[in-house]
Design a protein around this motif. Structure first.
Motif, mmCIF file in Angstrom:
data_model
loop_
_atom_site.group_PDB
_atom_site.id
_atom_site.type_symbol
_atom_site.label_atom_id
_atom_site.label_comp_id
_atom_site.label_asym_id
_atom_site.label_seq_id
_atom_site.Cartn_x
_atom_site.Cartn_y
_atom_site.Cartn_z
ATOM 1 N N LYS A 49 -10.542 -5.768 12.964
ATOM 2 C CA LYS A 49 -11.088 -7.107 13.209
ATOM 3 C C LYS A 49 -12.604 -7.060 13.347
ATOM 4 N N LYS A 50 -13.118 -6.034 13.999
ATOM 5 C CA LYS A 50 -14.566 -5.879 14.120
ATOM 6 C C LYS A 50 -15.209 -5.681 12.752
ATOM 7 N N ALA A 51 -14.435 -5.096 11.832
ATOM 8 C CA ALA A 51 -14.940 -4.878 10.466
ATOM 9 C C ALA A 51 -14.792 -6.112 9.592
ATOM 10 N N GLY A 52 -14.213 -7.178 10.157
ATOM 11 C CA GLY A 52 -14.088 -8.432 9.419
ATOM 12 C C GLY A 52 -12.723 -8.695 8.835
ATOM 13 N N LEU A 53 -11.757 -7.819 9.106
ATOM 14 C CA LEU A 53 -10.413 -7.973 8.546
ATOM 15 C C LEU A 53 -9.499 -8.663 9.549
ATOM 16 N N ALA A 54 -8.893 -9.764 9.126
ATOM 17 C CA ALA A 54 -7.961 -10.498 9.994
ATOM 18 C C ALA A 54 -6.917 -11.177 9.123
ATOM 19 N N GLY A 55 -5.670 -11.178 9.589
ATOM 20 C CA GLY A 55 -4.612 -11.868 8.878
ATOM 21 C C GLY A 55 -3.991 -11.078 7.741
ATOM 22 N N SER A 56 -4.392 -9.825 7.579
ATOM 23 C CA SER A 56 -3.843 -8.985 6.523
ATOM 24 C C SER A 56 -4.033 -7.531 6.928
ATOM 25 N N PHE A 57 -3.544 -6.611 6.085
ATOM 26 C CA PHE A 57 -3.729 -5.194 6.401
ATOM 27 C C PHE A 57 -4.800 -4.541 5.540
ATOM 28 N N ALA A 58 -5.369 -5.286 4.578
ATOM 29 C CA ALA A 58 -6.427 -4.718 3.748
ATOM 30 C C ALA A 58 -7.219 -5.832 3.085
ATOM 31 N N MET A 59 -8.466 -5.544 2.757
ATOM 32 C CA MET A 59 -9.312 -6.503 2.043
ATOM 33 C C MET A 59 -10.473 -5.753 1.414
ATOM 34 N N ILE A 60 -11.208 -6.425 0.531
ATOM 35 C CA ILE A 60 -12.499 -5.915 0.098
ATOM 36 C C ILE A 60 -13.558 -6.880 0.613
ATOM 37 N N ARG A 61 -14.556 -6.325 1.270
ATOM 38 C CA ARG A 61 -15.648 -7.113 1.827
ATOM 39 C C ARG A 61 -16.698 -7.281 0.743
ATOM 40 N N PHE A 62 -16.800 -8.504 0.206
ATOM 41 C CA PHE A 62 -17.677 -8.712 -0.944
ATOM 42 C C PHE A 62 -19.156 -8.548 -0.598
ATOM 43 N N VAL A 63 -19.506 -8.746 0.663
ATOM 44 C CA VAL A 63 -20.918 -8.673 1.020
ATOM 45 C C VAL A 63 -21.489 -7.285 0.766
ATOM 46 N N ASP A 64 -20.642 -6.234 0.922
ATOM 47 C CA ASP A 64 -21.122 -4.879 0.669
ATOM 48 C C ASP A 64 -20.172 -4.072 -0.213
ATOM 49 N N GLN A 65 -19.192 -4.771 -0.850
ATOM 50 C CA GLN A 65 -18.242 -4.122 -1.747
ATOM 51 C C GLN A 65 -17.556 -2.931 -1.071
ATOM 52 N N ARG A 66 -17.046 -3.185 0.117
ATOM 53 C CA ARG A 66 -16.384 -2.127 0.897
ATOM 54 C C ARG A 66 -14.944 -2.516 1.168
ATOM 55 N N VAL A 67 -14.015 -1.638 0.829
ATOM 56 C CA VAL A 67 -12.601 -1.866 1.137
ATOM 57 C C VAL A 67 -12.365 -1.524 2.603
ATOM 58 N N VAL A 68 -11.678 -2.419 3.304
ATOM 59 C CA VAL A 68 -11.342 -2.221 4.712
ATOM 60 C C VAL A 68 -9.825 -2.231 4.848
ATOM 61 N N VAL A 69 -9.284 -1.255 5.584
ATOM 62 C CA VAL A 69 -7.839 -1.155 5.761
ATOM 63 C C VAL A 69 -7.516 -1.029 7.244
ATOM 64 N N ASP A 70 -6.515 -1.802 7.680
ATOM 65 C CA ASP A 70 -5.999 -1.718 9.045
ATOM 66 C C ASP A 70 -4.792 -0.781 9.026
ATOM 67 N N LEU A 71 -5.007 0.484 9.357
ATOM 68 C CA LEU A 71 -3.933 1.471 9.287
ATOM 69 C C LEU A 71 -2.855 1.229 10.340
ATOM 70 N N GLU A 72 -3.227 0.614 11.457
ATOM 71 C CA GLU A 72 -2.221 0.278 12.462
ATOM 72 C C GLU A 72 -1.240 -0.751 11.898
ATOM 73 N N ALA A 73 -1.765 -1.765 11.222
ATOM 74 C CA ALA A 73 -0.906 -2.772 10.601
ATOM 75 C C ALA A 73 -0.121 -2.181 9.432
ATOM 76 N N ILE A 74 -0.734 -1.275 8.703
ATOM 77 C CA ILE A 74 -0.032 -0.584 7.617
ATOM 78 C C ILE A 74 1.195 0.135 8.165
ATOM 79 N N GLY A 75 1.023 0.851 9.263
ATOM 80 C CA GLY A 75 2.136 1.570 9.865
ATOM 81 C C GLY A 75 3.215 0.640 10.378
ATOM 82 N N ALA A 76 2.791 -0.467 11.006
ATOM 83 C CA ALA A 76 3.757 -1.427 11.540
ATOM 84 C C ALA A 76 4.570 -2.089 10.436
ATOM 85 N N SER A 77 3.999 -2.187 9.241
ATOM 86 C CA SER A 77 4.688 -2.818 8.111
ATOM 87 C C SER A 77 5.482 -1.824 7.266
ATOM 88 N N GLY A 78 5.409 -0.544 7.604
ATOM 89 C CA GLY A 78 6.147 0.463 6.871
ATOM 90 C C GLY A 78 5.548 0.833 5.535
#
Length: 251
Positions: A49-78
């Motif tokens: 969330k601090k990295a700008g990711l909310a409501g999903s487990f992954a995104m690409i941040r267009f402002v700096d072309q950086r992929v962000v992944v929430d590994l905790e949410a990834i694990g919770a979703s299997g």
């Protein structure tokens, strides 16, 4: 308690290392010349969330072309074992659709014009359409397991139902999943959207044609997909309104 925390931290560190090692393979799904910053692999949802990711487990941040992944949410979703698929999908938003922040804004403008009074749903529609374009290419050309991700997500949704009717898929989500089934020649309901009627099935087939015909013209395809989706958006919004009224009457 300290042992549990240490074990969890070790597991998350190992997951982050494994996903980091999958980054080159994900880049290669598009081109060996694709260049992006290393992904930001967050081991907690709070950090994501601090990295700008909310409501999903992954995104690409267009402002700096950086992929962000929430590994905790990834694990919770299997989804721990789908690093290449998920990372390649996010790279696809940079390479294929929408491509850049400017193109994203242009796409939203076109979709809003089509949706009219439902224009507030434009970001969701844009995301669904670009996801279809990206996932179809990754499934067919790169032989990635994009279909398996939706099956895992459906199992996760079913496990959370607990008698809650709101866990049932919306009309838009059913159409979206049925579109994938047409694209990949899968049995109806195999991705977790359930059985749909003849009219929705026909619209899903048309949606699949839009994805294929306009695979290299995402701007044009997005507007046509939005027009196809509009009646289902309206139906879902009306259902939400009826549910809210029913809840208000209970009080």
């Amino acid at each position: 308690m300290m042992f549990w925390r240490a074990s969890r931290n070790d597991a998350m560190d190992a997951l982050r290392e494994r996903w980091g090692a999958s980054w080159p393979a994900a880049l290669d799904c598009w081109s060996r010349y694709t260049r992006l910053h290393e992904p930001e692999l967050c081991t907690t949802t709070r950090a994501a969330k601090k990295a700008g990711l909310a409501g999903s487990f992954a995104m690409i941040r267009f402002v700096d072309q950086r992929v962000v992944v929430d590994l905790e949410a990834i694990g919770a979703s299997g989804l721990q074992d789908y690093a290449v698929e998920i990372l390649a999908h996010e790279i696809g938003h940079h390479v294929l659709a929408p491509g850049s922040a400017l193109d994203h804004l242009r796409m939203l403008a076109r979709i809003r014009r089509v949706l009219g009074t439902a224009a507030a749903a434009a970001p969701m529609v844009a995301n669904l359409y670009t996801d279809l374009c990206i996932n179809d290419r990754l499934q067919r050309q790169c032989k990635l397991r994009m279909d398996a991700i939706y099956r895992v997500l459906a199992q996760h949704r079913d496990s959370e139902k607990d008698g809650n009717s709101k866990a049932e898929p919306s009309q838009v989500w059913m159409l979206y999943l049925r579109t994938y089934e047409h694209l990949w020649q899968l049995d109806q309901g195999s991705l977790g959207g359930g059985q749909c009627g003849e009219a929705m099935d026909g619209d899903a087939w048309l949606g699949a044609q839009v994805v294929r015909v306009y695979a290299n013209e995402p701007m044009t395809g997005a507007a046509r997909f939005a027009a196809l989706l509009l009646p289902y958006l309206v139906a879902d919004q009306e259902q939400e309104r009826q549910d809210a009224l029913a809840l208000a009457r209970q009080w």
